[in-house]
Motif scaffolding. Structure first.
Motif, PDB file in Angstrom:
ATOM      1  N   ILE A   1     -41.596 -51.304  34.936  1.00 39.14           N
ATOM      2  CA  ILE A   1     -40.070 -51.613  35.224  1.00 39.14           C
ATOM      3  C   ILE A   1     -39.337 -51.734  33.980  1.00 39.14           C
ATOM      4  CG2 ILE A   1     -38.272 -53.056  36.226  1.00 39.14           C
ATOM      5  CD1 ILE A   1     -40.252 -53.980  38.374  1.00 39.14           C
ATOM      6  N   ILE A   2     -38.434 -50.900  33.745  1.00 40.52           N
ATOM      7  CA  ILE A   2     -37.703 -50.871  32.363  1.00 40.52           C
ATOM      8  C   ILE A   2     -36.786 -51.982  32.397  1.00 40.52           C
ATOM      9  CG2 ILE A   2     -36.132 -49.485  31.006  1.00 40.52           C
ATOM     10  CD1 ILE A   2     -37.887 -46.847  32.085  1.00 40.52           C
ATOM     11  N   PRO A   3     -37.005 -52.809  31.629  1.00 39.19           N
ATOM     12  CA  PRO A   3     -35.732 -53.886  31.624  1.00 39.19           C
ATOM     13  C   PRO A   3     -34.343 -53.463  30.745  1.00 39.19           C
ATOM     14  CG  PRO A   3     -37.897 -54.812  30.809  1.00 39.19           C
ATOM     15  CD  PRO A   3     -37.942 -53.282  30.849  1.00 39.19           C
TER      16      PRO A   3
ATOM     17  N   PRO B   1     -49.613 -61.162  32.783  1.00 43.68           N
ATOM     18  CA  PRO B   1     -50.387 -60.191  32.065  1.00 43.68           C
ATOM     19  C   PRO B   1     -50.355 -60.152  30.703  1.00 43.68           C
ATOM     20  CG  PRO B   1     -48.960 -58.799  33.415  1.00 43.68           C
ATOM     21  CD  PRO B   1     -48.952 -60.257  33.806  1.00 43.68           C
ATOM     22  N   LEU B   2     -51.335 -59.416  30.089  1.00 45.57           N
ATOM     23  CA  LEU B   2     -51.308 -59.362  28.624  1.00 45.57           C
ATOM     24  C   LEU B   2     -50.041 -58.735  28.068  1.00 45.57           C
ATOM     25  CD1 LEU B   2     -52.725 -59.856  25.778  1.00 45.57           C
ATOM     26  CD2 LEU B   2     -53.880 -57.393  26.188  1.00 45.57           C
ATOM     27  N   SER B   3     -49.675 -57.597  28.573  1.00 46.21           N
ATOM     28  CA  SER B   3     -48.433 -56.814  28.233  1.00 46.21           C
ATOM     29  C   SER B   3     -47.264 -57.610  28.320  1.00 46.21           C
ATOM     30  CB  SER B   3     -48.358 -55.363  29.160  1.00 46.21           C
ATOM     31  OG  SER B   3     -48.013 -55.926  30.185  1.00 46.21           O
ATOM     32  N   SER B   4     -47.124 -58.938  28.963  1.00 46.81           N
ATOM     33  CA  SER B   4     -46.092 -59.537  28.900  1.00 46.81           C
ATOM     34  C   SER B   4     -46.024 -60.655  28.110  1.00 46.81           C
ATOM     35  CB  SER B   4     -45.795 -60.070  30.557  1.00 46.81           C
ATOM     36  OG  SER B   4     -45.482 -59.103  31.411  1.00 46.81           O
ATOM     37  N   TRP B   5     -47.227 -60.691  27.332  1.00 44.19           N
ATOM     38  CA  TRP B   5     -47.328 -61.776  26.252  1.00 44.19           C
ATOM     39  C   TRP B   5     -46.414 -61.166  25.072  1.00 44.19           C
ATOM     40  CZ3 TRP B   5     -51.697 -65.635  25.544  1.00 44.19           C
ATOM     41  CH2 TRP B   5     -52.025 -66.059  26.772  1.00 44.19           C
ATOM     42  N   MET B   6     -45.839 -60.013  25.106  1.00 45.16           N
ATOM     43  CA  MET B   6     -45.217 -59.431  24.035  1.00 45.16           C
ATOM     44  C   MET B   6     -43.633 -59.495  24.441  1.00 45.16           C
ATOM     45  SD  MET B   6     -47.656 -59.012  21.837  1.00 45.16           S
ATOM     46  CE  MET B   6     -46.469 -58.017  20.939  1.00 45.16           C
TER      47      MET B   6
ATOM     48  N   VAL C   1     -32.644 -63.457  27.680  1.00 48.64           N
ATOM     49  CA  VAL C   1     -32.902 -62.130  27.796  1.00 48.64           C
ATOM     50  C   VAL C   1     -34.523 -62.066  28.186  1.00 48.64           C
ATOM     51  CG1 VAL C   1     -33.379 -59.683  26.608  1.00 48.64           C
ATOM     52  CG2 VAL C   1     -31.213 -60.969  26.449  1.00 48.64           C
ATOM     53  N   GLU C   2     -35.195 -62.829  27.376  1.00 50.04           N
ATOM     54  CA  GLU C   2     -36.854 -62.961  27.566  1.00 50.04           C
ATOM     55  C   GLU C   2     -37.216 -63.377  28.943  1.00 50.04           C
ATOM     56  OE1 GLU C   2     -38.832 -65.025  24.410  1.00 50.04           O
ATOM     57  OE2 GLU C   2     -36.761 -64.907  23.369  1.00 50.04           O
ATOM     58  N   VAL C   3     -36.248 -64.443  29.469  1.00 50.23           N
ATOM     59  CA  VAL C   3     -36.573 -64.757  30.912  1.00 50.23           C
ATOM     60  C   VAL C   3     -36.060 -63.997  32.175  1.00 50.23           C
ATOM     61  CG1 VAL C   3     -35.981 -66.883  32.489  1.00 50.23           C
ATOM     62  CG2 VAL C   3     -36.394 -67.180  30.125  1.00 50.23           C
ATOM     63  N   VAL C   4     -35.092 -63.300  31.830  1.00 47.96           N
ATOM     64  CA  VAL C   4     -34.419 -62.185  32.669  1.00 47.96           C
ATOM     65  C   VAL C   4     -35.453 -61.115  32.907  1.00 47.96           C
ATOM     66  CG1 VAL C   4     -32.769 -60.552  33.212  1.00 47.96           C
ATOM     67  CG2 VAL C   4     -32.393 -62.885  32.622  1.00 47.96           C
ATOM     68  N   GLU C   5     -35.887 -60.695  31.800  1.00 45.06           N
ATOM     69  CA  GLU C   5     -36.752 -59.486  31.590  1.00 45.06           C
ATOM     70  C   GLU C   5     -38.167 -59.598  32.248  1.00 45.06           C
ATOM     71  OE1 GLU C   5     -39.369 -56.845  28.222  1.00 45.06           O
ATOM     72  OE2 GLU C   5     -37.800 -58.215  27.569  1.00 45.06           O
ATOM     73  N   GLU C   6     -38.791 -60.972  32.087  1.00 46.44           N
ATOM     74  CA  GLU C   6     -40.027 -61.394  32.729  1.00 46.44           C
ATOM     75  C   GLU C   6     -39.677 -61.421  34.374  1.00 46.44           C
ATOM     76  OE1 GLU C   6     -42.815 -61.332  31.669  1.00 46.44           O
ATOM     77  OE2 GLU C   6     -41.918 -60.671  29.549  1.00 46.44           O
ATOM     78  N   THR C   7     -38.661 -62.016  34.742  1.00 43.35           N
ATOM     79  CA  THR C   7     -38.351 -62.562  36.049  1.00 43.35           C
ATOM     80  C   THR C   7     -38.256 -60.985  36.940  1.00 43.35           C
ATOM     81  OG1 THR C   7     -37.059 -64.232  35.521  1.00 43.35           O
ATOM     82  CG2 THR C   7     -36.819 -63.214  37.814  1.00 43.35           C
TER      83      THR C   7
ATOM     84  N   ASP D   1     -50.782 -46.456  44.695  1.00 40.18           N
ATOM     85  CA  ASP D   1     -49.707 -46.866  45.608  1.00 40.18           C
ATOM     86  C   ASP D   1     -48.491 -47.348  45.033  1.00 40.18           C
ATOM     87  OD1 ASP D   1     -51.293 -45.861  47.665  1.00 40.18           O
ATOM     88  OD2 ASP D   1     -52.075 -47.984  48.258  1.00 40.18           O
ATOM     89  N   ASP D   2     -48.354 -48.304  44.221  1.00 43.22           N
ATOM     90  CA  ASP D   2     -47.350 -48.812  43.580  1.00 43.22           C
ATOM     91  C   ASP D   2     -47.575 -49.135  41.992  1.00 43.22           C
ATOM     92  OD1 ASP D   2     -45.731 -49.504  45.840  1.00 43.22           O
ATOM     93  OD2 ASP D   2     -47.370 -50.898  46.156  1.00 43.22           O
ATOM     94  N   PRO D   3     -46.537 -48.372  41.143  1.00 44.41           N
ATOM     95  CA  PRO D   3     -46.512 -48.706  39.628  1.00 44.41           C
ATOM     96  C   PRO D   3     -46.848 -50.084  39.330  1.00 44.41           C
ATOM     97  CG  PRO D   3     -44.341 -48.257  40.369  1.00 44.41           C
ATOM     98  CD  PRO D   3     -45.177 -47.946  41.718  1.00 44.41           C
ATOM     99  N   PRO D   4     -47.408 -50.268  38.312  1.00 42.73           N
ATOM    100  CA  PRO D   4     -47.654 -51.663  37.803  1.00 42.73           C
ATOM    101  C   PRO D   4     -46.186 -52.419  37.494  1.00 42.73           C
ATOM    102  CG  PRO D   4     -48.227 -50.461  36.148  1.00 42.73           C
ATOM    103  CD  PRO D   4     -47.786 -49.554  37.244  1.00 42.73           C
ATOM    104  N   SER D   5     -45.948 -53.732  37.589  1.00 37.77           N
ATOM    105  CA  SER D   5     -44.746 -54.363  37.563  1.00 37.77           C
ATOM    106  C   SER D   5     -44.344 -54.047  36.035  1.00 37.77           C
ATOM    107  CB  SER D   5     -44.900 -55.870  37.696  1.00 37.77           C
ATOM    108  OG  SER D   5     -45.747 -56.310  36.836  1.00 37.77           O
ATOM    109  N   ASP D   6     -45.151 -53.905  35.071  1.00 36.54           N
ATOM    110  CA  ASP D   6     -44.692 -53.823  33.618  1.00 36.54           C
ATOM    111  C   ASP D   6     -44.126 -52.575  33.566  1.00 36.54           C
ATOM    112  OD1 ASP D   6     -45.449 -56.141  33.060  1.00 36.54           O
ATOM    113  OD2 ASP D   6     -47.251 -55.728  32.196  1.00 36.54           O
TER     114      ASP D   6
END
Length: 582
Positions: free
Chosen positions: A57-59, A539-544, A162-168, A50-55
């Motif tokens: 989203i292209i920062p 999630p794991l992908s956001s540990w990068m 940039v990291e904080v904004v990207e994750e937010t 139904d929805d794409p995963p949050s990751d």
């Protein structure tokens, strides 16, 4: 100090909520995790999710609105954060309504500033905006109820915005509140050569140190900025030189107390200023920031020489706060009124025409009518041309908040009385008819004039003639008001241009060297972050997280190796799942 326990926070990277998994729970969950493979739909153009995963989203494609409250130090931090975000690809917008994310950079000095900050958070949430918080309010008290669940970037962590904004933007909550340290020694903050968008392309604000050596009983900023930590002289001089190369013609030095500069690294303010003076080109000016009386007293002779230099404004901001020694003692200001007068009298004698600006707090706890009268007499004696009058506000967690308070009506009346005294005299009337040299740097609020400053940093309004902007010109003063003079440029006078390069355009990013301009933003600069830097729900992908050029410290091969190894693991998971399904 139990009451201030929320304020004394050291090296906290992320605050984990009570709902988050505990370490032993996470270990159990890991053992029961199996890779899930999405089934491909047999029909074209039909999505199974139904929805794409949050990751997904292209920062870097979003619009960001930045709002800053408070001092010039805070404004400089806001400029650095804007520059890094723009360098990464985000669009910095002046339209809050069209922004995808609001970056709110707060001030904790007075209650009204925090109230504006709190209301802006509420407005952002009502408008379904993503929010990142910065500045002294969340740094000093990150556990306040209205900050729960929101991302925070600490005052010494602005190089990681940039990291904080990207994750937010991806829907995660990240909090980076730690201190910059080198071999255990606290540093002044993030690097000074970060990309930056100057609010005014002609003015560079340089923070020479953070924190202070005092423990004033009313001050909340101390809880956020901490003890004194100074930047090395060489780094500050390099930053000034870079600014002049980008068309800047005026530099402001700022900090919580410029007079205390260098005491933690074995140098002092005059040493820094003499080095900076050597780097200032003709037609450019240097303005000193606020200094408390105790730390300028021992440098009076040298400071007078520096303030007489033709490329340094004869201007100094020295807060007195009260003219009552008993009130100053309760404030823990570490000087008496006689010290303040000694500084002012000496500088007025040795630096003819100098502008002394000062601050006064009305209605500090325990202030009597006699105490306040002493303050009124001080203002009457010196007739300060620039006076910042503040009604006392008790700030949570400060010793002054627990003291016996002066009634609100009395505080208001004293503030009104002092304001009336200040407005009873005109400091510039005697200057009508003078010929002055002024540096033109900005446009007036009503857009009818350009704003310039004479050698004493007194405001002079000049005609709105575009060729004057960024130039040092001579004017004839023909009118004076309470806070300004008006000048007409002299037609046959020499015009000075401070820089051989054109100033950056408004909104253009400063400090974009070749390193930054050609940085590969396609994933080749990634690094694995330690688990302490990412919330456990991520999630794991956001540990990068993207390792930006100004954060790199070598180890490129290691980063590449780790990236390839993780890619290999993901591929194995994918094909293993496909095989199991078959």
């Amino acid at each position: 100090m139990p009451a201030a326990c929320d304020s004394v926070l050291e090296d906290i990277e992320d605050i984990v909520s009570a709902e988050d998994l505990k370490p032993h729970d996470r270990q159990f969950v890991r053992k029961n995790v199996f890779p899930k493979v999405r089934k491909r739909s047999s029909q074209k153009n039909i999505q199974t999710d139904d929805d794409p995963p949050s990751d997904s989203i292209i920062p870097g494609a979003q619009k960001i609105w930045i709002r800053t409250w408070g001092c010039s130090h805070n404004n400089s931090d806001g400029e650095y954060m804007a520059g890094q975000l723009a360098a990464y690809g985000y669009k910095i917008t002046d339209n809050s309504a069209e922004a995808d994310l609001w970056l709110l950079n707060s001030c904790t000095v007075k209650n009204p500033a925090e109230d504006h900050f709190r209301n802006s958070i509420k407005k952002a949430q009502e408008g379904k905006k993503k929010v990142v918080l910065a500045g002294c309010v969340p740094q000093a008290q990150p556990r306040q109820d209205y900050l729960k669940g929101l991302s925070i970037i600490g005052v010494q962590q602005i190089d990681r915005v940039v990291e904080v904004v990207e994750e937010t933007i991806k829907g995660h909550s990240v909090r980076l509140l730690g201190q910059k340290k080198d071999n255990g020694k606290r540093l002044g903050g993030a690097r000074l050569d970060l990309p930056k968008i100057r609010k005014n392309p002609l003015i560079e604000i340089i923070s020479i140190n953070t924190g202070c050596l005092n423990a004033c009983t009313y001050c909340k900023t101390k809880h956020a900025r901490g003890d004194l930590a100074s930047y090395p002289v060489e780094e500050l001089v390099d930053r000034a030189k870079q600014s002049f190369q980008e068309g800047v013609c005026e530099i402001w030095l700022t900090s919580e107390d410029t007079g205390a500069y260098g005491r933690d690294i074995g140098t002092d303010l005059p040493t820094l200023l003499w080095k900076l003076v050597e780097a200032i080109p003709e037609g450019a000016m240097l303005r000193l920031g606020m200094t408390n009386p105790p730390y300028i007293l021992e440098h009076l002779e040298e400071m007078a020489k520096i303030l007489n230099h033709p490329r340094v404004y004869a201007f100094l901001h020295i807060p007195v706060q009260s003219a009552s020694d008993s009130v100053l003692m309760d404030m823990k200001r570490e000087y008496c009124v006689a010290d303040f007068k000694q500084v002012v009298d000496f500088l007025k004698e040795k630096v003819p025409g100098i502008t002394i600006a000062t601050d006064i707090i009305c209605g500090f706890p325990g202030e009597t009518d006699e105490d306040f009268q002493e303050t009124m007499e001080l203002v009457e004696q010196y007739r300060f041309p620039s006076l910042f009058i503040n009604q006392f506000y008790p700030r949570p967690g400060t010793p002054a908040a627990k003291m016996h308070q002066v009634p609100a009506a009395v505080k208001k009346q004293r503030t009104k009385d002092l304001s009336q005294l200040f407005h009873s005299y005109n400091p510039y009337d005697h200057k009508v008819g003078e010929r002055q040299r002024v540096l033109v740097t900005e446009e007036s609020f009503d857009s009818n004039y350009y704003v310039a400053h004479n050698p004493f940093y007194e405001q002079v309004l000049v005609p709105k003639d575009p060729p004057l902007m960024g130039k040092m010109v001579e004017v004839n003063i023909y009118e004076a008001g309470k806070h300004f003079m008006k000048g007409q440029p002299v037609s046959d006078a020499r015009v000075y241009t401070a820089s051989i390069t054109r100033p950056l355009a408004k909104g253009e990013v400063s400090g974009l060297t070749e390193e930054f301009r050609h940085a590969p933003w396609n994933g080749t600069n990634w690094k694995a972050h330690p688990s302490a830097d990412i919330p456990v729900k991520t999630p794991l992908s956001s540990w990068m997280a993207l390792q930006l050029p100004w954060q790199q410290e070598g180890g490129g091969l290691k980063i590449l190796s780790v990236s390839l190894a993780l890619l290999a693991v993901l591929v194995m998971f994918y094909y293993g799942g496909m095989k199991a399904e078959l």
